[in-house]
Design a protein around this motif. Structure first.
Motif, PDB file in Angstrom:
ATOM      1  N   LYS A 138       0.705  -1.158   0.078  1.00  0.00           N
ATOM      2  CA  LYS A 138       0.003   0.030  -0.043  1.00  0.00           C
ATOM      3  C   LYS A 138       0.900   1.204   0.183  1.00  0.00           C
ATOM      4  N   ARG A 139       1.648   1.073   0.682  1.00  0.00           N
ATOM      5  CA  ARG A 139       2.858   2.357   0.846  1.00  0.00           C
ATOM      6  C   ARG A 139       3.584   2.585  -0.579  1.00  0.00           C
ATOM      7  N   ARG A 140       3.846   1.436  -1.031  1.00  0.00           N
ATOM      8  CA  ARG A 140       4.605   1.521  -2.331  1.00  0.00           C
ATOM      9  C   ARG A 140       3.565   2.467  -3.539  1.00  0.00           C
ATOM     10  N   ILE A 141       2.269   1.991  -3.440  1.00  0.00           N
ATOM     11  CA  ILE A 141       1.318   2.633  -4.082  1.00  0.00           C
ATOM     12  C   ILE A 141       1.382   4.138  -3.844  1.00  0.00           C
ATOM     13  N   ASP A 142       1.148   4.405  -2.534  1.00  0.00           N
ATOM     14  CA  ASP A 142       0.887   5.833  -2.121  1.00  0.00           C
ATOM     15  C   ASP A 142       2.173   6.541  -2.543  1.00  0.00           C
ATOM     16  N   SER A 143       3.378   5.920  -2.344  1.00  0.00           N
ATOM     17  CA  SER A 143       4.362   6.685  -2.999  1.00  0.00           C
ATOM     18  C   SER A 143       4.485   6.959  -4.327  1.00  0.00           C
ATOM     19  N   ALA A 144       4.331   5.897  -5.012  1.00  0.00           N
ATOM     20  CA  ALA A 144       4.247   6.027  -6.749  1.00  0.00           C
ATOM     21  C   ALA A 144       3.302   7.382  -6.986  1.00  0.00           C
ATOM     22  N   ARG A 145       2.120   7.432  -6.217  1.00  0.00           N
ATOM     23  CA  ARG A 145       1.166   8.418  -6.470  1.00  0.00           C
ATOM     24  C   ARG A 145       1.778   9.870  -6.159  1.00  0.00           C
ATOM     25  N   ASP A 146       2.630   9.774  -4.814  1.00  0.00           N
ATOM     26  CA  ASP A 146       3.182  11.063  -4.518  1.00  0.00           C
ATOM     27  C   ASP A 146       4.083  11.704  -5.336  1.00  0.00           C
ATOM     28  N   ILE A 147       4.792  10.807  -5.989  1.00  0.00           N
ATOM     29  CA  ILE A 147       6.038  11.209  -7.099  1.00  0.00           C
ATOM     30  C   ILE A 147       5.356  11.968  -8.063  1.00  0.00           C
ATOM     31  N   LEU A 148       3.975  11.004  -8.706  1.00  0.00           N
ATOM     32  CA  LEU A 148       3.222  11.802  -9.747  1.00  0.00           C
ATOM     33  C   LEU A 148       2.324  13.123  -9.596  1.00  0.00           C
ATOM     34  N   VAL A 149       2.113  13.203  -8.296  1.00  0.00           N
ATOM     35  CA  VAL A 149       1.225  14.386  -7.897  1.00  0.00           C
ATOM     36  C   VAL A 149       1.475  15.736  -8.734  1.00  0.00           C
ATOM     37  N   GLY A 150       3.057  16.066  -8.200  1.00  0.00           N
ATOM     38  CA  GLY A 150       3.353  17.302  -8.785  1.00  0.00           C
ATOM     39  C   GLY A 150       3.451  17.544 -10.508  1.00  0.00           C
ATOM     40  N   LYS A 151       3.549  16.276 -11.094  1.00  0.00           N
ATOM     41  CA  LYS A 151       3.429  16.338 -12.364  1.00  0.00           C
ATOM     42  C   LYS A 151       2.165  15.856 -13.172  1.00  0.00           C
ATOM     43  N   VAL A 152       1.533  14.951 -12.350  1.00  0.00           N
ATOM     44  CA  VAL A 152       0.015  14.578 -13.203  1.00  0.00           C
ATOM     45  C   VAL A 152      -0.941  14.891 -11.935  1.00  0.00           C
ATOM     46  N   PRO A 153      -1.525  16.040 -11.915  1.00  0.00           N
ATOM     47  CA  PRO A 153      -2.558  16.240 -10.804  1.00  0.00           C
ATOM     48  C   PRO A 153      -3.708  15.517 -11.004  1.00  0.00           C
ATOM     49  N   ASP A 154      -4.201  15.129 -11.968  1.00  0.00           N
ATOM     50  CA  ASP A 154      -5.551  14.359 -12.251  1.00  0.00           C
ATOM     51  C   ASP A 154      -5.377  13.022 -11.668  1.00  0.00           C
ATOM     52  N   PRO A 155      -6.406  12.680 -10.645  1.00  0.00           N
ATOM     53  CA  PRO A 155      -6.446  11.395 -10.139  1.00  0.00           C
ATOM     54  C   PRO A 155      -6.446  10.251 -11.091  1.00  0.00           C
ATOM     55  N   LYS A 156      -7.418  10.482 -11.962  1.00  0.00           N
ATOM     56  CA  LYS A 156      -7.865   9.209 -13.173  1.00  0.00           C
ATOM     57  C   LYS A 156      -6.247   9.160 -13.890  1.00  0.00           C
ATOM     58  N   SER A 157      -5.467  10.199 -14.120  1.00  0.00           N
ATOM     59  CA  SER A 157      -4.357  10.159 -14.815  1.00  0.00           C
ATOM     60  C   SER A 157      -3.299   9.455 -14.055  1.00  0.00           C
ATOM     61  N   GLN A 158      -3.290   9.662 -12.610  1.00  0.00           N
ATOM     62  CA  GLN A 158      -2.177   9.100 -11.968  1.00  0.00           C
ATOM     63  C   GLN A 158      -2.546   7.545 -12.021  1.00  0.00           C
ATOM     64  N   VAL A 159      -3.910   7.051 -11.895  1.00  0.00           N
ATOM     65  CA  VAL A 159      -4.169   5.566 -12.118  1.00  0.00           C
ATOM     66  C   VAL A 159      -3.706   4.973 -13.019  1.00  0.00           C
ATOM     67  N   GLU A 160      -3.834   5.748 -14.374  1.00  0.00           N
ATOM     68  CA  GLU A 160      -3.590   5.403 -15.606  1.00  0.00           C
ATOM     69  C   GLU A 160      -2.098   4.916 -15.707  1.00  0.00           C
ATOM     70  N   GLN A 161      -1.277   6.025 -15.214  1.00  0.00           N
ATOM     71  CA  GLN A 161       0.023   5.794 -15.251  1.00  0.00           C
ATOM     72  C   GLN A 161       0.828   4.642 -14.438  1.00  0.00           C
ATOM     73  N   ILE A 162       0.028   4.535 -13.142  1.00  0.00           N
ATOM     74  CA  ILE A 162       0.418   3.648 -12.352  1.00  0.00           C
ATOM     75  C   ILE A 162       0.076   2.134 -12.844  1.00  0.00           C
ATOM     76  N   THR A 163      -1.239   2.235 -13.464  1.00  0.00           N
ATOM     77  CA  THR A 163      -1.740   0.908 -13.982  1.00  0.00           C
ATOM     78  C   THR A 163      -0.813   0.369 -15.126  1.00  0.00           C
ATOM     79  N   ILE A 164      -0.443   1.264 -16.124  1.00  0.00           N
ATOM     80  CA  ILE A 164       0.381   0.929 -17.266  1.00  0.00           C
ATOM     81  C   ILE A 164       1.852   0.379 -16.738  1.00  0.00           C
ATOM     82  N   ALA A 165       2.446   1.133 -15.806  1.00  0.00           N
ATOM     83  CA  ALA A 165       3.497   0.729 -15.069  1.00  0.00           C
ATOM     84  C   ALA A 165       3.376  -0.521 -14.642  1.00  0.00           C
ATOM     85  N   LEU A 166       2.599  -0.918 -13.937  1.00  0.00           N
ATOM     86  CA  LEU A 166       2.205  -2.109 -13.052  1.00  0.00           C
ATOM     87  C   LEU A 166       2.115  -3.365 -13.821  1.00  0.00           C
ATOM     88  N   ILE A 167       1.335  -3.199 -15.099  1.00  0.00           N
ATOM     89  CA  ILE A 167       0.871  -4.091 -16.006  1.00  0.00           C
ATOM     90  C   ILE A 167       2.288  -4.383 -16.797  1.00  0.00           C
TER      91      ILE A 167
END
Length: 834
Positions: free
Chosen positions: A7-36
């Motif tokens: 859970k903390r890894r996912i939170d950390s990945a989001r934290d890195i993206l927040v400043g560059k990708v503010p939209d939550p849907k886009s954050q999820v999309e970027q992490i989804t792509i990388a995880l898959i």
């Protein structure tokens, strides 16, 4: 269950993206792509290890493999270019499933910062989920960030509410299950897991045949109007073992294509919001309406099979809105399928919304032969109702689940429910619900008036001799001259949800004399009772300064101070908060009209009795406040003598890093008799910890780090620097460092308290830009003061004695909160001793 570190890894990945990708849907999309992306490469690697061949990254796509992307020596810009090229090329890769190709379709990198990407990929690289079920759990947690309200009024349903509803409906392996507004497929995943658990023997082996599994996969279906939600649902189901998930992009309310399809079980939290002008549905609905919540409930009721069941989350408008469509819907439900209504607390959807909701349970086979409906009330769902939703002890859901199961079970067995006593609810005859024609589904409406047994005369808040009720108002927000004047102006933000009754001595905002003059806001004299009556119903305060409020309040001004005091009125009104919620009308922003609010009645004892009640409760509250202050401020303290030697940890122990068998989840290594310590374990029991979350086989323990009872453990990730002492022999994974073979010069408990005192410093010494970790070398450099053994033992005994006293404050708080409630309740009961 997903471990805390993931859970903390996912939170950390989001934290890195927040400043560059503010939209939550886009954050999820970027992490989804990388995880898959990584998941596919892990599957290729495992296939090669087992003597097979790679399937995902082959031929010209082999150069995009994750391992090649992460190889050492690859520069930042090279990594960025390779990653961007890879994700844009994946839709053309014939070796990956069509579903995954669709995920990569139109994918792009929304930033061009090599350092951000490398930090992000480093976090993703730490995921070690080598099979889809584990990755599926990680993906579900990732989807939780999509909880904010969407354009269609969606709210993410909390997992424990989903699981509760699934348990109540108890779907079976042969039944067709549908969610016609499925979002990210949370209900469908929960139903699937429920069926798997119900068909597992005592040894953990599945009892489902291949035909059962194939039929089950075909029977789980979902619709959603949003293509983004459909795509996320498909991924979620795929990662939970569905090779061919059945989720359709479909407008449930305006399309006729699936009108003739029916289900045995329907579970849903449909959208509450309707577009401007309303929905324009087709003509097959039995209820003529334009509101989405009405149409969705109608759709689900009509699309159950003759013996079907449904669990639906609904807004309060469905429960008691007075419009014709709402009444017609409720009549249809009562006549054809409704068996139970479960009222949920208003904070279930926090931090995204304070909307008040209920769960309606339909069961067509039971409803045909039952003349009653059960109403249940959930005051606490195991989480605080503020924005943080912290875990709390109070949880009514298990009791409600047990009682509703007994109620429905009796009806199914054709047994009487007349003698069934419900601690969390009541059973109401259908004829009583139907008697005035509005079919109101608020359980509080049918509860015997708690004031009917009163010792003291009842008075209305509309009694002009005693009270004057005033509403508030808001000046125009775009006229600067109306604001920032000398008149305090209260909003809900001035009434914290954590306070029993707030005293307002200042407000966050002020308005000018012109703002007061040109709006419906009115100055309320000090020592009035302020009650929130819009959206969030039932927060109560006493203003200790003259002030105005916005329109979300009804303000009770005391007209005859010789007969009533405001403190008593405020306390008495706390018992009527459920009634206020039942009386409020409207959809998402329900409200109590002033005329209705004035109909509230409270018992009115003599003035001296009122003062006695208030004084008693104020005394209880002081005890509670003091106990809370102790809990909030206590920290164990070790008095350091400068003459004591300062030693490094490595001089009093052997420092070893935890380890885990690979691959993760392999039944050869996991699920055996050897306890395995997880970070989530040590936040529960304090100094001594017994691992309860995970375990290893003997073979797995041989590939892990084994520690003995009484040895000290330190977290190095997740919550770095937090110590614990093992209560039993156990293995520790990579998130820990163990202090083995402690010197005879140190008492383990003294070492624990020394490390606990240094815990706040450990965070500053950890490394990593976002997801901080401690290294074994850093821990070796930690220093503690080391007094003689007798002194250590005395310090430990003193701290343990202090902690016992401190922990007793939690019980003290609960006892005195119960005393407050009991004191207030006695006012309403005949011959209640005060």
């Amino acid at each position: 269950m997903l471990d805390t570190a993931t859970k903390r890894r996912i939170d950390s990945a989001r934290d890195i993206l927040v400043g560059k990708v503010p939209d939550p849907k886009s954050q999820v999309e970027q992490i989804t792509i990388a995880l898959i992306y990584k998941f596919m490469d892990d599957m290729d690697a495992e296939s090669e290890e087992l003597g097979g061949v790679r399937t995902f990254f082959t031929k010209e796509f082999a150069r995009y493999g994750w391992a090649k992307l992460m190889r050492s020596g690859l520069g930042g810009h090279e990594t960025l270019n390779l990653y961007a090229e890879a994700i844009s090329s994946m839709p053309e890769n014939p070796g990956i499933p069509a579903l995954f190709r669709s995920i990569f379709k139109n994918a792009y990198l929304p930033y061009r910062d090599p350092e951000t990407l490398k930090s992000f990929l480093k976090i993703i690289d730490e995921f070690e989920y080598d099979h889809s079920e584990r990755l599926g759990d990680a993906f579900e947690y990732l989807l939780s960030v999509l909880g904010s309200q969407g354009d269609a009024g969606q709210f993410r349903t909390p997992r424990h509410i989903i699981d509760f509803m699934v348990a109540v409906l108890d779907p079976k392996k042969e039944e067709k299950i549908l969610d016609p507004a499925c979002g990210t497929a949370g209900f469908l995943i929960s139903a699937y897991k429920h069926i798997l658990r119900a068909n597992t023997d005592a040894d953990g082996n599945s009892l489902l045949t291949p035909d059962d599994k194939g039929r089950l996969a075909q029977n789980i279906n979902g619709y959603d109007i949003s293509p983004d939600m459909v795509r996320l649902s498909l991924v979620n189901l795929y990662l939970h073992g569905f090779a061919d998930p059945h989720i359709d992009e479909y407008d449930t309310l305006t399309s006729l294509d699936k009108w003739n399809e029916h289900a045995d079980v329907i579970l849903a939290n449909p959208p509450f919001m309707s577009p401007k002008g309303g929905i324009k549905p087709h003509k097959r609905f039995s209820i003529q309406a334009t509101r989405s919540e009405v149409l969705f409930v109608d759709y689900m009721a009509e699309h159950l099979k003759p013996n079907g069941r449904a669990g639906i989350i609904v807004p309060e408008g469905i429960i008691f809105q007075s419009g014709t469509a709402y009444k017609s819907l409720r009549k249809m439900l009562v006549d054809t399928g409704l068996v139970a209504v479960i009222s949920l607390p208003a904070g279930v959807f926090q931090p995204y919304s304070g909307v008040k909701t209920s769960i309606i349970i339909l069961d067509k086979s039971i409803a045909k032969r039952s003349n009653t409906i059960a109403f249940f009330k959930v005051d606490n769902d195991g989480f605080g109702l503020g924005a943080q939703r912290r875990v709390i002890v109070k949880n009514d859901l298990p009791t409600v689940a047990t009682e509703i199961a007994e109620y429905l079970g009796r009806l199914r067995r054709h047994e009487s429910v007349e003698d069934l006593q419900l601690s969390q609810g009541l059973i109401v005859p259908k004829e009583k619900i139907a008697e005035n024609g509005d079919y109101n589904l608020s359980g509080e409406r049918y509860r015997e008036n708690i004031a009917s047994n009163h010792s003291f005369p009842l008075v209305y808040l509309g009694n002009a001799e005693l009270f004057r009720v005033e509403s508030g108002g808001t000046p125009k927000s775009d006229v600067e001259e109306l604001w920032n004047g000398g008149f305090p102006w209260a909003t809900l933000a001035d009434l914290p949800s954590t306070d029993f009754i707030t005293e307002i001595r200042s407000t966050r905002r002020t308005i000018s004399e012109r703002g007061l003059r040109e709006s419906s806001a009115k100055m309320i004299p000090e020592n009035s009772v302020i009650v929130s009556t819009r959206a969030t119903i039932g927060r109560i305060a006493i203003n200790r300064i003259p002030m105005a409020t916005n329109q979300g309040f009804k303000n009770v001004i005391i007209e005859d101070k010789s007969k009533v005091i405001s403190e008593y009125v405020a306390l008495a009104l706390t018992k009527l908060v459920p009634t206020m919620n039942a009386w409020a009308t409207g959809g998402t922003f329900k409200e109590i009209p002033k005329s209705r609010f004035c109909e509230l009645e409270i018992p009115l004892p003599p003035l001296e009795v009122q003062k006695k009640i208030v004084a008693k409760i104020e005394g209880y509250q002081k005890v509670i406040d003091g106990a809370r202050a102790v809990l909030d401020n206590y920290r164990p303290h070790i008095p350091i003598n400068p003459d004591w030697p300062i030693v490094k940890l490595e001089t009093v122990s052997t420092i070893v890093r935890g380890s885990s068998p690979r691959p993760q989840g392999d039944p050869k290594y996991f699920g055996g008799p050897v306890p395995r310590l997880m970070v989530a374990d040590i936040t529960r029991d304090g100094m001594y910890t017994t691992p309860l979350i995970d375990s290893l086989t003997e073979l797995g323990a041989g590939k892990s780090r084994f520690m003995k009872s009484g040895e000290v453990i330190i977290t190095v990730s997740g919550n770095p620097g937090l110590p614990t002492i093992l209560a039993v022999d156990a293995c520790i994974h990579d998130g820990f460092v163990g202090l083995r073979e402690l010197s005879n010069d140190v008492v383990p408990e003294y070492l624990y308290f020394s490390l606990l005192a240094l815990h706040s410093q450990h965070g500053s010494q950890s490394v990593g830009a976002v997801f901080k970790n401690l290294t074994s070398d850093q821990i070796r450099e930690f220093t503690i003061s080391l007094p003689p053994l007798a002194t250590q033992q005395a310090i430990v005994a003193e701290i343990e004695a202090e902690q016992a006293l401190v922990n007793a404050n939690s019980e003290l708080i609960e006892r005195f909160e119960n005393k407050i409630q009991a004191t207030i309740t006695r006012v309403w009961v005949r011959d209640g001793a005060l």
